[in-house]
Design an enzyme around this catalytic site. Structure first.
Site, PDB file in Angstrom:
ATOM      1  N   LYS A   2      11.550 -10.214   6.865  1.00  0.00           N
ATOM      2  CA  LYS A   2      12.441  -9.706   5.808  1.00  0.00           C
ATOM      3  C   LYS A   2      12.850  -8.271   6.117  1.00  0.00           C
ATOM      4  O   LYS A   2      12.148  -7.553   6.848  1.00  0.00           O
ATOM      5  CB  LYS A   2      11.760  -9.771   4.432  1.00  0.00           C
ATOM      6  CG  LYS A   2      10.525  -8.861   4.243  1.00  0.00           C
ATOM      7  CD  LYS A   2      10.825  -7.447   3.791  1.00  0.00           C
ATOM      8  CE  LYS A   2       9.562  -6.593   3.763  1.00  0.00           C
ATOM      9  NZ  LYS A   2       9.704  -5.176   3.849  1.00  0.00           N
ATOM     10  N   ASP A  22       4.107  -8.961  -0.869  1.00  0.00           N
ATOM     11  CA  ASP A  22       5.335  -9.512  -0.283  1.00  0.00           C
ATOM     12  C   ASP A  22       5.301 -11.026  -0.093  1.00  0.00           C
ATOM     13  O   ASP A  22       6.301 -11.624   0.295  1.00  0.00           O
ATOM     14  CB  ASP A  22       5.597  -8.882   1.098  1.00  0.00           C
ATOM     15  CG  ASP A  22       6.138  -7.456   0.986  1.00  0.00           C
ATOM     16  OD1 ASP A  22       6.600  -7.085  -0.106  1.00  0.00           O
ATOM     17  OD2 ASP A  22       6.086  -6.736   2.003  1.00  0.00           O
TER      18      ASP A  22
HETATM   19  P1  ATP Z   1       4.804  -5.250   5.117  1.00  0.00           P
HETATM   20  O1  ATP Z   1       6.269  -5.098   5.482  1.00  0.00           O
HETATM   21  O2  ATP Z   1       4.540  -6.415   4.168  1.00  0.00           O
HETATM   22  O3  ATP Z   1       4.141  -3.983   4.721  1.00  0.00           O
HETATM   23  P2  ATP Z   1       4.181  -5.175   7.895  1.00  0.00           P
HETATM   24  O4  ATP Z   1       5.309  -5.866   8.602  1.00  0.00           O
HETATM   25  O5  ATP Z   1       4.261  -3.689   7.858  1.00  0.00           O
HETATM   26  O6  ATP Z   1       4.070  -5.747   6.439  1.00  0.00           O
HETATM   27  P3  ATP Z   1       2.294  -6.952   9.132  1.00  0.00           P
HETATM   28  O7  ATP Z   1       2.997  -7.299  10.401  1.00  0.00           O
HETATM   29  O8  ATP Z   1       2.274  -7.978   8.063  1.00  0.00           O
HETATM   30  O9  ATP Z   1       2.822  -5.562   8.553  1.00  0.00           O
HETATM   31  O10 ATP Z   1       0.792  -6.537   9.572  1.00  0.00           O
HETATM   32  C1  ATP Z   1      -0.003  -5.627   8.855  1.00  0.00           C
HETATM   33  C2  ATP Z   1      -1.477  -5.864   9.234  1.00  0.00           C
HETATM   34  O11 ATP Z   1      -1.879  -7.135   8.735  1.00  0.00           O
HETATM   35  C3  ATP Z   1      -1.727  -5.897  10.726  1.00  0.00           C
HETATM   36  O12 ATP Z   1      -2.268  -4.697  11.142  1.00  0.00           O
HETATM   37  C4  ATP Z   1      -2.684  -7.064  10.953  1.00  0.00           C
HETATM   38  O13 ATP Z   1      -3.954  -6.647  11.363  1.00  0.00           O
HETATM   39  C5  ATP Z   1      -2.828  -7.759   9.592  1.00  0.00           C
HETATM   40  N1  ATP Z   1      -2.505  -9.204   9.645  1.00  0.00           N
HETATM   41  C6  ATP Z   1      -3.134 -10.159   8.976  1.00  0.00           C
HETATM   42  N2  ATP Z   1      -2.575 -11.372   9.191  1.00  0.00           N
HETATM   43  C7  ATP Z   1      -1.545 -11.175  10.019  1.00  0.00           C
HETATM   44  C8  ATP Z   1      -0.579 -12.044  10.607  1.00  0.00           C
HETATM   45  N3  ATP Z   1      -0.588 -13.366  10.392  1.00  0.00           N
HETATM   46  N4  ATP Z   1       0.364 -11.475  11.393  1.00  0.00           N
HETATM   47  C9  ATP Z   1       0.376 -10.146  11.591  1.00  0.00           C
HETATM   48  N5  ATP Z   1      -0.520  -9.278  11.093  1.00  0.00           N
HETATM   49  C10 ATP Z   1      -1.478  -9.781  10.306  1.00  0.00           C
END
Ligand code: ATP
Length: 287
Positions: free
Chosen positions: A10, A136
């Site tokens: 997203k 989210d």
């Molecule tokens: P948001 O935009 O919701 O804040 P994000 O894109 O910044 O999310 P994610 O890629 O979801 O961040 O990853 C955040 C943390 O979640 C990572 O450091 C990882 O250790 C943990 N994590 C748990 N499950 C997953 C997964 N399926 N894929 C990626 N990261 C994951």
């Protein structure tokens, strides 16, 4: 039996923070939309009552910290399911990038298990399980485009934006969402006007969408990581119609209405940023 589900990333077209709540969360108002950069979730039924997760990227946890694992566990607990599942996650969405990769994996797992286990649950019932996993996840269960309020978990689907292209560029840093919110001075933010954005989306006014992009977390992330601001400036310079940081960053996205301009922005960014993607806006919510 085995099924595969797409877990799209997203982006935030708007992100406003209204105030800090007594429970420690921030009250937010955001318009989010899905883009065609997706992880792939393969789900295989197991004869034993167990959840097993494997991830293509070794640094992402594959135990109970993985959000897809948590999704399967919550679903099993809420609906007393004694079946097991093996979950293989092929990561394409950069991690800790502001693109909700983990949340989308959890949401795709919920949608996929609903099919695999023949549960017959509605999108709202799946979103209700998702809310217990992360802010989210409910949005990612719906997909499409939506206004998210509360701590981001109250979802009101809205019309889809017109077709268009998105260039995503992620500098090689990980940003902690909690850290950015902690540093935000809520009383100093200049709030955004979501009604203008919603009107632009509903009237399929691409330039109107570009003119109303707004993320109150940008200044906090830019002050900590000037390279993120630099990517935003470059993306504008190479000719994107609208540019914004997604979530708490560090990914910056550029909207481009014409395919002819896409290559110029994409190639320009590739010159000094390794993680660059050119994808389409997704115009359909999940059914
Ligand atoms: P948001 O935009 O919701 O804040 P994000 O894109 O910044 O999310 P994610 O890629 O979801 O961040 O990853 C955040 C943390 O979640 C990572 O450091 C990882 O250790 C943990 N994590 C748990 N499950 C997953 C997964 N399926 N894929 C990626 N990261 C994951």
């Amino acid at each position: 039996m085995k099924i595969s589900v797409k877990a799209p990333a997203k982006i935030n077209l708007t992100l406003d923070v209204l105030h800090k709540r007594n429970d420690g969360f921030h009250e937010v108002k955001m318009i989010m939309t899905t883009v065609d950069l997706s992880d792939r979730i393969d789900l295989v039924e197991l004869d034993i009552d167990k959840i097993m997760v494997e991830v293509s990227e070794g640094f992402v946890p594959s135990d109970e910290r993985n959000l897809a694992y948590q999704a399967a566990l919550k679903l099993k607990q809420r609906y007393n399911i004694t079946k097991g599942v093996y979950i293989y996650i092929t990561k394409n969405i950069p991690v800790a990038a502001g693109l909700a990769g983990g949340s989308s994996d959890a949401a795709a797992t919920l949608r996929g298990l609903n099919q695999l286990w023949n549960l017959g649950l509605s999108i709202e019932e799946l979103a209700s399980v998702g809310r217990e996993i992360g802010s989210d996840v409910a949005f990612c269960v719906y997909g499409g485009t939506a206004l998210a309020t509360g701590r981001g978990e109250i979802i009101e689907p809205i019309a889809s934006p017109p077709p268009g292209w998105v260039i995503l560029a992620k500098p090689p840093i990980g940003v902690s969402t909690a850290d950015i919110y902690r540093r935000l001075q809520v009383d100093k933010v200049s709030h955004c006007d979501e009604t203008e954005m919603i009107r632009a989306i509903e009237t399929k006014n691409f330039q109107g969408i570009c003119n109303n992009l707004h993320n109150v977390l940008e200044d906090v992330t830019f002050s900590l990581y000037p390279e993120v601001q630099n990517i935003k400036d470059q993306m504008k310079k190479f000719g994107a119609d609208g540019v914004l940081m997604s979530g708490s960053g560090p990914t910056v996205f550029g909207l481009v209405s014409k395919e002819s301009r896409l290559n110029r922005v994409y190639n320009g960014l590739r010159g000094f940023c390794h993680d660059v993607y050119a994808v389409r806006l997704i115009n359909q919510p999940h059914s």
